[in-house]
Scaffold this motif. Structure first.
Motif, short mmCIF file in Angstrom:
data_model
loop_
_atom_site.label_atom_id
_atom_site.label_comp_id
_atom_site.label_asym_id
_atom_site.label_seq_id
_atom_site.Cartn_x
_atom_site.Cartn_y
_atom_site.Cartn_z
N ALA A 1 31.77 41.56 29.11
CA ALA A 1 33.18 41.90 29.28
C ALA A 1 33.46 42.25 30.73
CB ALA A 1 33.54 43.08 28.37
N PHE A 2 32.55 42.99 31.37
CA PHE A 2 32.74 43.33 32.78
C PHE A 2 32.76 42.06 33.62
CE2 PHE A 2 31.10 44.13 37.01
CZ PHE A 2 31.99 45.09 37.45
N ASP A 3 31.81 41.16 33.33
CA ASP A 3 31.76 39.91 34.11
C ASP A 3 33.04 39.09 33.94
OD1 ASP A 3 29.35 40.56 35.13
OD2 ASP A 3 28.17 39.26 33.81
N ASP A 4 33.57 39.09 32.72
CA ASP A 4 34.83 38.37 32.49
C ASP A 4 35.96 38.99 33.32
OD1 ASP A 4 33.58 36.73 30.76
OD2 ASP A 4 34.43 37.57 28.92
N ASP A 5 36.02 40.33 33.28
CA ASP A 5 37.09 41.02 34.00
C ASP A 5 36.97 40.77 35.50
OD1 ASP A 5 38.22 42.02 31.76
OD2 ASP A 5 37.38 44.02 31.94
N ILE A 6 35.76 40.90 36.02
CA ILE A 6 35.60 40.73 37.47
C ILE A 6 35.88 39.27 37.84
CG2 ILE A 6 33.08 40.28 37.59
CD1 ILE A 6 34.41 42.83 39.89
N GLY A 7 35.57 38.37 36.90
CA GLY A 7 35.89 36.96 37.14
C GLY A 7 37.41 36.76 37.23
N GLU A 8 38.13 37.46 36.37
CA GLU A 8 39.60 37.36 36.38
C GLU A 8 40.14 37.93 37.70
OE1 GLU A 8 41.44 39.15 32.97
OE2 GLU A 8 43.47 38.82 33.76
N LEU A 9 39.54 39.04 38.13
CA LEU A 9 39.92 39.68 39.39
C LEU A 9 39.73 38.70 40.55
CD1 LEU A 9 40.88 42.60 39.69
CD2 LEU A 9 38.53 43.29 40.12
N ARG A 10 38.58 38.05 40.57
CA ARG A 10 38.27 37.09 41.63
C ARG A 10 39.23 35.90 41.60
NH1 ARG A 10 33.52 36.83 44.18
NH2 ARG A 10 32.35 38.77 44.08
N LYS B 1 46.30 46.69 38.91
CA LYS B 1 46.34 47.12 37.50
C LYS B 1 45.08 46.73 36.77
CE LYS B 1 51.33 47.24 36.75
NZ LYS B 1 52.48 46.40 36.39
N LEU B 2 44.65 45.48 37.00
CA LEU B 2 43.44 45.00 36.33
C LEU B 2 42.23 45.83 36.77
CD1 LEU B 2 42.01 42.93 34.52
CD2 LEU B 2 41.89 41.39 36.48
N ALA B 3 42.15 46.15 38.06
CA ALA B 3 41.02 46.93 38.56
C ALA B 3 41.01 48.31 37.91
CB ALA B 3 41.10 47.04 40.08
N ILE B 4 42.17 48.92 37.81
CA ILE B 4 42.26 50.25 37.19
C ILE B 4 41.86 50.19 35.73
CG2 ILE B 4 43.90 52.06 36.47
CD1 ILE B 4 45.29 51.76 39.15
N ARG B 5 42.36 49.14 35.03
CA ARG B 5 42.01 48.99 33.63
C ARG B 5 40.50 48.79 33.48
NH1 ARG B 5 45.23 44.33 31.69
NH2 ARG B 5 43.25 43.20 31.64
N LEU B 6 39.97 47.94 34.36
CA LEU B 6 38.54 47.63 34.32
C LEU B 6 37.69 48.89 34.52
CD1 LEU B 6 37.22 44.57 36.33
CD2 LEU B 6 35.82 46.56 35.90
N ILE B 7 38.10 49.70 35.50
CA ILE B 7 37.34 50.93 35.77
C ILE B 7 37.45 51.88 34.56
CG2 ILE B 7 37.23 53.02 37.19
CD1 ILE B 7 38.24 51.26 39.55
N VAL C 1 34.32 46.24 42.44
CA VAL C 1 35.73 46.35 42.04
C VAL C 1 36.55 46.92 43.21
CG1 VAL C 1 37.35 47.43 40.45
CG2 VAL C 1 35.14 46.64 39.61
N VAL C 2 36.01 47.95 43.86
CA VAL C 2 36.73 48.54 44.98
C VAL C 2 36.85 47.54 46.13
CG1 VAL C 2 36.68 50.38 46.72
CG2 VAL C 2 36.15 50.92 44.34
N ALA C 3 35.80 46.74 46.35
CA ALA C 3 35.86 45.70 47.39
C ALA C 3 36.96 44.69 47.06
CB ALA C 3 34.51 45.00 47.52
N ALA C 4 37.06 44.31 45.78
CA ALA C 4 38.09 43.35 45.36
C ALA C 4 39.49 43.92 45.63
CB ALA C 4 37.93 43.01 43.89
N LEU C 5 39.66 45.21 45.35
CA LEU C 5 40.94 45.89 45.62
C LEU C 5 41.28 45.80 47.10
CD1 LEU C 5 41.00 49.35 43.80
CD2 LEU C 5 42.77 47.59 43.71
N LYS C 6 40.28 46.06 47.94
CA LYS C 6 40.50 46.05 49.39
C LYS C 6 40.80 44.63 49.89
CE LYS C 6 38.31 48.72 52.24
NZ LYS C 6 37.24 49.44 53.00
#
Lengths: 231, 231
Positions: A8-17, A65-71, A84-89
């Motif tokens: 699930a984490f990998d899916d979320d981070i994939g969506e973030l990317r 929003k996605l990053a916050i939800r993911l965290i 996740v924080v790097a993706a936000l930045k």
């Protein structure tokens, strides 16, 4: 951690990317479109770029929003949280690149070429160098490729050199064409915006490098490039 | 959530706020110091500002580390998590305000006044307006005061108007003093940097307002201010 949680984490981070890649593509296109609008003195195209920036801003909000939800839901630890924080930045930096395109578009009405501002022809070449950096750093981000990230940083010096050369050309142009000083001043700001796009691509490259290797690429100066010339 | 966990979170977020207030104070002082260095053509003072920016950058890194630790250890939910992410973003904006001071300091060697560049005297006044906004928005952040945040946003228009006036003054100056065009161009960039400081203070004010009220302040335009004048 259980297997399904990792997945699930990998899916979320994939969506973030994916969102960030989409933002990056829009920002890159916006810079290119701003150069076309500038050359053609196309006010409608310029307005479309200005309006289009809202889409990039909205994507950044979505990343956030996605990053916050993911965290909150996945409670990622250590490296994952750092990613996740790097993706936000990175999303924040890409949003700023979009702002530069908007800022350039807003100067289109102030620059009416009619063939007599010769230095204008240098800006699209500089823009290509800067957007290449943006394109390459997003590839590096997608592929988590530290070598590609180093390559992006190496390109920044050429953009800085180009900026210094345009600065000198524009100052000389202003001296010889006092009536076009206002337009040339706007072109100075556009050149500076493009130089900053290169700096931001470099900043992202450093984040990509750090995320991929856990090491810093080494101190690099990406502050404002200030050409000093005789008075 | 247990009492001691809430207390620990409050302590951590308090530390985060303290770091950001410290960063903000440094950034505000750096802008003011850059104006003194500029007026005096004091290259050593300018170098101190450039070197001092590393401290602001280091504080941002500290904010980031603390925020990551806080999220990992305290697993804050909803509003608390949003507050941590807002703190991260505000630290990023304050770091950029510090960069503007550094960028201004880097132009000090390029501008040698010797009393003949009259528009130079306008920059410190503009800087005061911008640093007042930074000061006030940090107060608003510390006090979680949405009304004060609104007041900061209202000040931004005056800074924008000042910028437009300086732009026109400098273009006219360039026309009349072709030999000082290069120096005046650097001053244009300084004025633009100060205008951006006002924009960033406005952005922070919007974040403070949102964090305090849960509502957006309403759409405000903080993009690049582009004065259009006759050719």
């Amino acid at each position: 951690m259980m297997e399904h949680t990792v997945k699930a984490f990998d899916d979320d981070i994939g969506e973030l990317r994916g969102l960030i890649a989409h933002m990056g593509g829009l920002a890159e296109s916006a810079i290119e479109a701003s150069m076309v609008a500038l050359r053609r003195h196309d006010l409608e195209a310029a307005q479309r770029i200005i309006d289009g920036d809202k889409e990039i801003d909205a994507l950044e909000t979505e990343v956030e929003k996605l990053a916050i939800r993911l965290i909150a839901l996945r409670a990622p630890m250590a490296d994952d949280l750092r990613e996740v924080v790097a993706a936000l930045k990175i999303a924040g930096v890409v949003e700023r690149i979009g702002d530069y395109a908007k800022n350039i578009a807003r100067r289109v009405p102030a620059i009416d070429d009619r063939g007599h501002i010769e230095p204008l022809s240098l800006l699209p070449a500089m823009a290509s160098m800067a957007t290449d950096m943006v394109h390459d750093v997003l590839d590096a981000f997608a592929a988590r490729d530290p070598e590609k990230a180093v390559h992006v940083c190496e390109q920044d010096r050429a953009v800085d050199d180009f900026y210094n050369s345009i600065f000198r050309t524009l100052v000389t142009f202003m001296m010889e064409n006092p009536k076009s000083i206002s337009q040339a001043a706007h072109m100075l700001f556009i050149a500076k915006n493009l130089e900053r796009v290169g700096d931001h691509a470099t900043n992202v490259a450093e984040m990509v490098y750090y995320a991929a290797t856990g090491e810093y690429m080494g101190e690099r100066e990406t502050g404002d490039t200030v050409p000093i010339m005789g008075n």
